[in-house]
Motif scaffolding. Structure first.
Motif, PDB file in Angstrom:
ATOM      1  N   ASN A 257     -47.542  -8.684 -61.992  1.00 29.90           N
ATOM      2  CA  ASN A 257     -47.436 -10.052 -62.020  1.00 29.90           C
ATOM      3  C   ASN A 257     -48.809 -10.539 -61.865  1.00 29.90           C
ATOM      4  O   ASN A 257     -49.221 -11.610 -62.830  1.00 29.90           O
TER       5      ASN A 257
ATOM      6  N   MET B   7     -50.002 -10.229 -65.345  1.00 27.39           N
ATOM      7  CA  MET B   7     -49.547 -11.073 -66.418  1.00 27.39           C
ATOM      8  C   MET B   7     -49.887 -12.603 -66.200  1.00 27.39           C
ATOM      9  O   MET B   7     -50.295 -13.311 -67.128  1.00 27.39           O
TER      10      MET B   7
ATOM     11  N   TYR C 161     -42.639  -8.916 -63.690  1.00 27.09           N
ATOM     12  CA  TYR C 161     -43.257 -10.315 -63.400  1.00 27.09           C
ATOM     13  C   TYR C 161     -41.792 -10.811 -63.162  1.00 27.09           C
ATOM     14  O   TYR C 161     -40.999 -10.483 -63.374  1.00 27.09           O
TER      15      TYR C 161
ATOM     16  N   THR D 145     -43.666 -16.525 -64.084  1.00 25.04           N
ATOM     17  CA  THR D 145     -44.578 -16.126 -64.950  1.00 25.04           C
ATOM     18  C   THR D 145     -44.088 -15.796 -66.305  1.00 25.04           C
ATOM     19  O   THR D 145     -44.736 -16.091 -67.282  1.00 25.04           O
TER      20      THR D 145
ATOM     21  N   SER E 198     -46.345  -5.618 -68.305  1.00 23.42           N
ATOM     22  CA  SER E 198     -46.759  -5.082 -67.066  1.00 23.42           C
ATOM     23  C   SER E 198     -48.254  -4.606 -67.085  1.00 23.42           C
ATOM     24  O   SER E 198     -48.955  -4.849 -68.001  1.00 23.42           O
TER      25      SER E 198
END
Length: 414
Positions: free
Chosen positions: A10, A13, A102, A106, A234
């Motif tokens: 996350n 991202m 994520y 996001t 990812s």
């Protein structure tokens, strides 16, 4: 362990989201650099508007239109009930969402940055003669409806996805979607005053700040690390690092082949061709950045750079006035990059090539028809183009109260 991996994914991202947002500064610099000083405020206004309204309209309707889970399931009433706004699903902040890549929030923000790009591509192509209000209305409709519908056919699990059509980060679904609208808009608008002589000669209208344009391209190159790197969805080390390598090599190869080709053709070292060659390489690799070897990426970039030179010449020959080269960069190289997936890399083969070709044709037909309906309607009602007087004196003077991008402060000195 799963929670740790989700956090790492996350964070990556979110970093990529920031890089894609930064690309809007790059687009702004590139567009104002390649156009005349008297329209600088107008172009900056359009680019700021695009990112603001793009995020809002994508929140209100675009995100759910692009990823219509209940619609795909065939439950039409639920689809319309759930269409508007964002609603956090039960698994939206857990590893169960998006394979732990994520969170839902996001996901929305990253995809929202892509959405606004389609209208930004059109902004450069119609610069210096489009009515601001007309362009803003077009942007709302195109980003809010056309872009997410086209995206849903692949990224939303639609029929192109079922066919096996592949577009990793949007050579077609972002760049060509913007490029098709750009070519329709340029056709309906007509060329800038003085661009084409009565004898058919193409008259160059130089940009006022090439250093700014150069900065814009380098910012865009940096932003593409997020554009393509984030599309891995990812922080997978192997996939992200390969994607960044292929992205960089294609950009470098596109720049080199473009400057060499233009030097051979025009007998001078044209920096603007060099810059657009870099962008052409970036657009070309975007459809298959995760599939290619470094050598594949270099070849794709080299071909994209040559395409830029001949593409710009073709656009001029067709009497289409594109001040920044958006059609050659985003449309023609977008098509090339999408077809390249069927020629190079892990998915190469005649069957894949034909699927890629079909996807390009279907998306192209949809975007041309949609853009034409929107823009032709605006042209017949509100009007698309500013008056001759406004164009000659500059849009900054007539649409922004005479605000200047570079005011002469010496007049205020005592």
């Amino acid at each position: 362990m799963e929670e740790t991996l989700l956090t790492a994914n996350n964070i990556w991202m979110m970093v990529c989201t920031g890089l894609v947002f930064f690309m809007h500064l790059g687009f702004s610099f590139l567009e104002i650099g390649l156009t005349r000083q008297k329209n600088t405020i107008n172009i900056l206004f359009k680019n700021v508007f695009i990112i603001c309204i793009g995020l809002l309209i994508y929140c209100f309707v675009g995100f759910n239109l692009m990823y219509p889970g209940s619609f795909i399931g065939g439950v039409l009433p639920d689809y319309f009930i759930d269409l508007f706004g964002l609603s956090l699903p039960e698994d939206g902040l857990t590893t169960a969402y998006a394979d732990g890549g994520y969170t839902y929030w996001t996901d929305f923000l990253f995809q929202g940055m892509f959405a606004a790009t389609a209208a930004t591509i059109v902004s450069g192509a119609v610069a210096e003669r489009v009515k601001l209000t007309s362009f803003m209305l077009f942007s709302v409709i195109y980003v809010g409806i056309v872009y997410p519908i086209a995206g849903s056919w692949k990224w939303g699990g639609g029929f192109l996805d079922e066919w096996g059509f592949y577009d990793f980060a949007g050579s077609t679904l972002v760049h060509s979607v913007g490029g098709w609208a750009a070519i329709v808009a340029v056709y309906l608008l007509g060329s800038r005053i003085g661009k084409f002589g009565k004898d058919g000669k193409v008259n160059a209208i130089p940009g006022h700040n090439i250093p700014m344009a150069t900065a814009g391209v380098l910012i865009l190159w940096l932003g593409w690390f997020g554009f393509n790197g984030g599309s891995v969805l990812s922080a997978d080390p192997g996939a992200t690092s390969l994607t960044l390598v292929t992205t960089c090599l294609a950009a470098a190869a596109g720049g080199i082949s473009s400057f060499i080709s233009s030097t051979i053709m025009y007998k001078n070292y044209d920096l603007t061709m060099f810059l657009n060659g870099i962008l052409g390489g970036l657009v070309g690799i975007t459809a298959g950045a995760d599939q290619m070897t470094p050598t594949d990426a270099i070849i794709i970039g080299l071909i994209a750079g040559v395409i830029i030179v001949f593409g710009v010449a073709l656009v001029d020959k067709l009497k289409l006035d594109d001040p920044v080269g958006a059609i050659a960069v985003h449309l023609i190289c977008g098509i090339w990059g999408t077809l390249a997936v069927g020629i190079f890399g892990a998915m190469a083969g005649m069957d894949q090539f034909l699927i890629q070709l079909a996807g390009v044709a279907i998306i192209g037909a949809f975007c041309i028809v949609s853009a034409f309906i929107i823009l032709f309607t605006i042209k017949k009602t509100m009007g698309l183009r500013v008056s001759k007087e406004e164009e000659l004196e500059g849009l900054d003077l007539h649409e922004h109260g005479g605000m200047e991008a570079y005011p002469d402060f010496r007049m205020n000195q005592h």
